[in-house]
Design a protein around this motif. Structure first.
Motif, short mmCIF file in Angstrom:
data_model
loop_
_atom_site.label_atom_id
_atom_site.label_comp_id
_atom_site.label_asym_id
_atom_site.label_seq_id
_atom_site.Cartn_x
_atom_site.Cartn_y
_atom_site.Cartn_z
N ASP A 360 34.79 7.21 -8.47
CA ASP A 360 35.45 7.84 -9.61
C ASP A 360 34.72 9.13 -9.99
N GLY A 361 35.15 9.79 -11.04
CA GLY A 361 34.61 11.09 -11.40
C GLY A 361 33.17 11.06 -11.89
N ASN A 385 41.07 8.73 -9.64
CA ASN A 385 41.16 8.55 -11.09
C ASN A 385 41.88 7.26 -11.44
#
Length: 519
Positions: A360-361, A385
């Motif tokens: 993920d980010g 995301n």
């Protein structure tokens, strides 16, 4: 005499027609082009040489080196979970991403990434510590179970394999089971020397377990980063002598149990130890190992030469480097090409891999409690995301450009092979170049000749991205192309040798198609 004049004219035409650049893929510093096929309306022709450009790329296909077997990253448990969650949230995006990353189809809008490293058991990117046999003292490995692996790892790996049937899978443990170690835990410590044969059998069972899932390993390593002991995630130190003992036992087991074609790779750690640990490993058990692998976290890429000089017949792989969240996009592209996707290959590597394929980010999920990838966190090749969207990162664009140059041109065909290249001219310092030839299944088809060119001419007199007008020299002919600041991959086709002439017909390559020109 008239026939001779016609023949002579045709000979010249054959040389020109067979050397035209139609295929160009590009990623620029300003992101105006991101792994973009330019589809030129007219070819760039190789013609009689004239004045050289500000840079002059000289390709020497008489000098050939190692084959390049691919680019990619590691499918950790966390990467597999991230991708599996994308599949559940947005199946269309999941398959779109897999095809964009992994499809090897010639001419497709896809990178053709094909080399995947898979941890055996837990790593710093797993939900928990586990091995394939966590029953204390089970030296007979009666409780060995490959399905301790999360099911989503095998599911995602098989999905990738369905997109790319020439996928290479390289398996590697972060640690033996904790009970096999002097620390009593997977997190730090070292293998007990009395359990060398038991651990070799454990690794054989891992190969057999993957095969039972329909996944035959291309290669196996003994230990990830054998000079690293960390109490917060699975790690294990091994001396070169102890790794050599494991390798000797495992190689025999592999040869006797249907895995003679699987490569055994040693070391898998940083560049700065290239002249010591891997050399000592080859001295201890060189006959058991196909070669060694390197990581980027300490030292420099030219350290690979310290090993290659001593063992030129052993293979070199580059298998791990991680991006960092928040770093500069264009600076990363330059570093990756210079040191990995052109650089490590120039220094005799057969592969170029990053760390996690997907996270993920924030660089999660990670093993609870680990101090690995601290600070801003590690960035994966692709960010997924929670809403089912995704974005590919600079790691992808850098390796995609390199991968496009070496994937097989034909179904069942050869991988690209590095060939000789030098750069001259007043701006030779601005270009980093890799050159490759991809041979064909049919001897009547022309070979593909590819260049991957990084133009880093961005800072003369302050920030000033400046294209470099360049000549390309090949077999006594010359083409001209102006490289923007960024990375460009281009290729052309030519006969196996420049002396072969067909007096009745000639074929010209347009992209993936051939057109016959009658004489």
């Amino acid at each position: 005499m008239k026939w001779l004049l016609i023949f002579t004219s045709f000979l010249f035409y054959d040389r020109i027609a067979s050397q035209q650049i139609w295929d160009i893929w590009q990623t620029t510093w300003d992101r105006s082009k991101l792994f973009t096929s330019l589809n030129p309306s007219a070819p760039i022709n190789f013609t009689t040489p004239s004045v050289i450009g500000s840079a002059d790329i000289v390709v020497n296909d008489a000098s050939t080196f190692q084959s390049v077997w691919g680019f990619g990253g590691s499918l950790t448990d966390s990467s597999a979970l991230t991708l599996n969650n994308l599949k559940s949230k947005n199946s269309d995006n999941y398959w779109k991403l897999l095809n964009y990353m992994f499809s090897p189809t010639d001419g497709a809008n896809a990178a053709g990434l094909n080399y995947i490293r898979v941890p055996l058991g837990a790593s710093d990117f797993s939900a928990k510590d586990y091995s394939f046999d966590d029953v204390n003292g089970d030296t007979a490995l009666n409780n060995f179970n490959i399905n301790n692996t999360p099911s989503y790892l095998f599911s995602v790996l098989k999905d990738i394999q369905s997109v790319n049937n020439i996928l290479k899978i390289h398996v590697i443990p972060w640690s033996p089971p904790g009970w096999m170690k002097d620390s009593g835990t997977m997190n730090g410590g070292s293998l007990k020397s009395s359990l060398v044969n038991n651990y070799a059998n454990y690794l054989l069972k891992a190969l057999q377990g993957f095969k039972s899932q329909g996944l035959t390993a291309y290669a196996i390593s003994i230990q990830n980063e054998p000079q690293n002991s960390n109490p917060t995630y699975p790690t294990s130190t091994l001396t070169p002598a102890l790794e050599g003992q494991i390798g000797t036992a495992l190689r025999t087991l592999m040869n006797n149990n249907g895995f003679s074609g699987t490569k055994l790779i040693g070391f898998d750690h940083n560049w700065d130890s290239a002249a010591s640990y891997p050399v000592q490993l080859m001295q201890a058990a060189g006959n058991s190992f196909a070669g060694v692998a390197f990581h980027c976290y300490s030292g420099s890429v030219d350290d690979q030469d310290d090993f290659h000089t001593k063992y030129p017949d052993k293979e070199i792989y580059f298998t791990e480097c991680s991006g960092t969240n928040g770093s500069d996009w264009w600076s990363d592209i330059k570093w990756y090409l210079t040191n990995i996707f052109i650089g490590s290959i120039t220094h005799n590597s057969h592969s170029g891999l990053m760390w996690n394929i997907a996270l993920d980010g924030n660089g999660n999920p990670k093993l609870p409690g680990t101090n690995s990838c601290g600070g801003p966190g590690c960035r994966a090749i692709v960010t997924v995301n929670s809403d089912g969207s995704y974005s590919v990162n600079q790691e992808f664009y850098a390796m995609a450009q390199a991968s496009k140059a070496i994937i097989p041109r034909d179904v069942g065909g050869a991988w690209g092979k590095r060939i000789g290249v030098t750069v001259g001219g007043s701006l030779n310092w601005a270009l980093q170049v890799g050159a490759y030839v991809t041979t064909r299944v049919s001897s009547s088809d022309w070979n593909r000749y590819s260049l991957v060119v990084l133009n880093s001419n961005d800072n003369q007199g302050g920030w000033n991205p400046t294209p470099v007008q360049t000549t390309i020299e090949f077999r006594g002919l010359q083409a001209t192309y102006t490289f923007p600041v960024g990375v460009t991959t281009l290729w052309w086709y030519a006969p196996v040798t420049s002396s072969k002439v067909n007096v009745t017909e000639v074929y010209v390559e347009y992209g993936s198609a051939q057109q016959k020109l009658s004489v």
